[in-house]
Design a protein around this motif. Structure first.
Motif, short mmCIF file in Angstrom:
data_model
loop_
_atom_site.label_atom_id
_atom_site.label_comp_id
_atom_site.label_asym_id
_atom_site.label_seq_id
_atom_site.Cartn_x
_atom_site.Cartn_y
_atom_site.Cartn_z
N GLY A 226 -31.19 -8.79 34.45
CA GLY A 226 -30.43 -9.44 35.75
C GLY A 226 -29.10 -9.78 35.10
N LEU A 227 -28.89 -9.98 33.69
CA LEU A 227 -27.43 -10.33 33.30
C LEU A 227 -26.69 -8.85 33.48
CD1 LEU A 227 -25.61 -12.22 32.07
CD2 LEU A 227 -26.46 -11.22 29.80
N LEU A 228 -27.13 -7.88 33.18
CA LEU A 228 -26.33 -6.70 33.06
C LEU A 228 -26.18 -6.14 34.56
CD1 LEU A 228 -27.74 -4.56 30.18
CD2 LEU A 228 -25.65 -6.01 30.52
N GLY A 229 -27.26 -6.49 35.54
CA GLY A 229 -26.86 -5.87 36.79
C GLY A 229 -25.83 -6.73 37.56
N LEU A 230 -25.62 -8.00 36.96
CA LEU A 230 -24.54 -8.81 37.38
C LEU A 230 -23.15 -8.64 36.73
CD1 LEU A 230 -26.34 -12.17 37.79
CD2 LEU A 230 -25.67 -10.92 39.61
N ARG A 231 -23.22 -8.36 35.57
CA ARG A 231 -22.00 -8.15 34.53
C ARG A 231 -21.54 -6.70 34.46
NH1 ARG A 231 -20.80 -12.00 31.01
NH2 ARG A 231 -19.02 -10.80 30.83
N LEU A 232 -22.26 -5.79 34.48
CA LEU A 232 -21.84 -4.33 34.22
C LEU A 232 -20.53 -4.11 35.32
CD1 LEU A 232 -24.88 -2.10 33.28
CD2 LEU A 232 -23.14 -3.00 31.87
N PRO A 233 -19.75 -3.53 34.95
CA PRO A 233 -18.34 -3.27 35.87
C PRO A 233 -18.94 -1.85 36.81
CG PRO A 233 -18.03 -2.41 33.55
CD PRO A 233 -19.17 -3.13 33.40
N PRO A 234 -18.02 -1.62 37.80
CA PRO A 234 -18.74 -0.44 38.55
C PRO A 234 -18.29 0.97 37.71
CG PRO A 234 -17.24 -2.19 39.77
CD PRO A 234 -17.07 -2.35 38.31
N ASN B 36 -25.72 6.54 38.16
CA ASN B 36 -24.68 5.38 38.03
C ASN B 36 -25.50 4.42 36.73
OD1 ASN B 36 -23.34 2.74 38.42
ND2 ASN B 36 -23.27 2.92 40.48
N ARG B 37 -24.80 4.34 35.93
CA ARG B 37 -25.24 3.62 34.56
C ARG B 37 -25.37 1.99 35.12
NH1 ARG B 37 -21.35 6.72 31.92
NH2 ARG B 37 -22.20 8.18 30.56
N ARG B 38 -24.57 1.51 35.99
CA ARG B 38 -24.80 0.22 36.51
C ARG B 38 -26.24 0.06 37.24
NH1 ARG B 38 -20.75 -2.85 40.74
NH2 ARG B 38 -21.25 -4.81 39.69
N VAL B 39 -26.90 0.87 37.41
CA VAL B 39 -28.26 0.95 37.93
C VAL B 39 -29.21 1.52 36.98
CG1 VAL B 39 -29.75 1.69 39.84
CG2 VAL B 39 -27.28 1.28 40.49
N LEU B 40 -28.91 2.44 36.35
CA LEU B 40 -29.69 2.92 35.19
C LEU B 40 -30.16 2.20 34.19
CD1 LEU B 40 -31.31 5.78 34.30
CD2 LEU B 40 -29.16 6.31 32.94
N ILE B 41 -29.10 1.24 33.87
CA ILE B 41 -29.27 0.38 32.59
C ILE B 41 -30.33 -0.68 33.16
CG2 ILE B 41 -28.32 -1.24 31.08
CD1 ILE B 41 -25.86 0.73 30.88
N PRO B 42 -29.84 -1.35 34.03
CA PRO B 42 -30.86 -2.58 34.51
C PRO B 42 -32.26 -1.92 34.94
CG PRO B 42 -29.00 -2.90 35.42
CD PRO B 42 -28.84 -1.53 34.79
N VAL B 43 -32.57 -0.87 35.42
CA VAL B 43 -33.70 -0.13 35.91
C VAL B 43 -34.52 -0.14 34.56
CG1 VAL B 43 -35.04 1.63 36.87
CG2 VAL B 43 -33.08 0.54 38.07
N GLY B 44 -33.94 0.62 33.59
CA GLY B 44 -34.58 0.96 32.45
C GLY B 44 -34.99 -0.51 31.64
#
Length: 232
Positions: free
Chosen positions: A188-196, A83-91
């Motif tokens: 933090g921003l992407l964790g909130l703003r990235l769509p499902p 899930n990129r919505r998780v992968l991107i903030p974790v990275g």
């Protein structure tokens, strides 16, 4: 970006993303890609502080680039599995921690290890580019990708200038502290703003994704041409 990101697959229509959100992703990409260029104008200060001789100064930037290259091969394909919505903030968080490691390094060993991890984690901006292509509607994909990739170019161009200004004012370590804070903010921003995540993700093995670069290069002329354009 793999072929899985750009080929249309059956599923519901893509809602697309707004220009404003594309600009946000462009800013994030610029902040991320700058991480692998900050050290270049600071080599003399870093070498003097860490006791790295003239022969080893080139290795300061080389290790970051090697980490980035490894990330392109090993981590970017994970965007087609996880899930990129998780992968991107974790990275982004990993990049921030590595940048802090660079900032507090007492000697060259920790500095080089942390720099390699910075390069590895910085490929998060490539995952964002691929994700923006997936999120964009077919008719707006070119415009969205143009906006997002412009952030990469601007980040590369501004990285050395920003690094030089911060280092002159507060020392070279401040550059990496500021960058770490920015990456935490990005996470933090992407964790909130990235769509499902979209439901029409194709099923493919990690091994196949890794080896697809070879088969795509051999079979797809468009892929070869665009890769060469990006290279030069």
């Amino acid at each position: 970006m793999t072929s899985l990101d750009v080929r249309e697959t059956p599923g519901p229509p893509r809602p697309g993303i707004s220009t404003g959100f594309a600009v946000l992703l462009a800013v994030v990409c610029g902040v991320a890609v700058a991480n692998i260029y900050y050290a270049q104008p600071l080599l003399e200060d870093i070498g003097h502080d860490l006791g790295v001789g003239a022969a080893g100064l080139g290795f300061v930037t080389t290790v970051t680039q090697v980490g980035y290259f490894a990330g392109l091969i090993l981590l970017v394909p994970l965007g087609d599995l996880l899930n990129r919505r998780v992968l991107i903030p974790v990275g982004s968080v990993i990049a921030a921690l590595a940048l802090l490691g660079v900032a507090v390094s007492p000697g060259p060993v920790l500095f080089f290890i942390a720099s390699g991890v910075v390069g590895l984690a910085t490929v998060v901006q490539q995952v964002i580019i691929a994700y923006s292509a997936v999120l964009a509607s077919p008719e707006s994909r070119g415009r969205v990708l143009g906006i997002v990739t412009s952030g990469v170019v601007i980040g590369i161009l501004l990285a050395r200038t920003v690094a030089g200004l911060l280092a002159d004012a507060f020392g070279w370590r401040s550059v990496f502290v500021v960058s770490a804070v920015l990456m935490l903010g990005v996470a933090g921003l992407l964790g909130l703003r990235l769509p499902p995540e979209l439901p029409d993700r194709p099923s493919v093995s990690y091994r196949k994704l890794i080896t697809s670069i070879v088969t795509l290069t051999a079979r797809e002329r468009v892929f070869r041409v665009r890769s060469l354009i990006t290279l030069f």
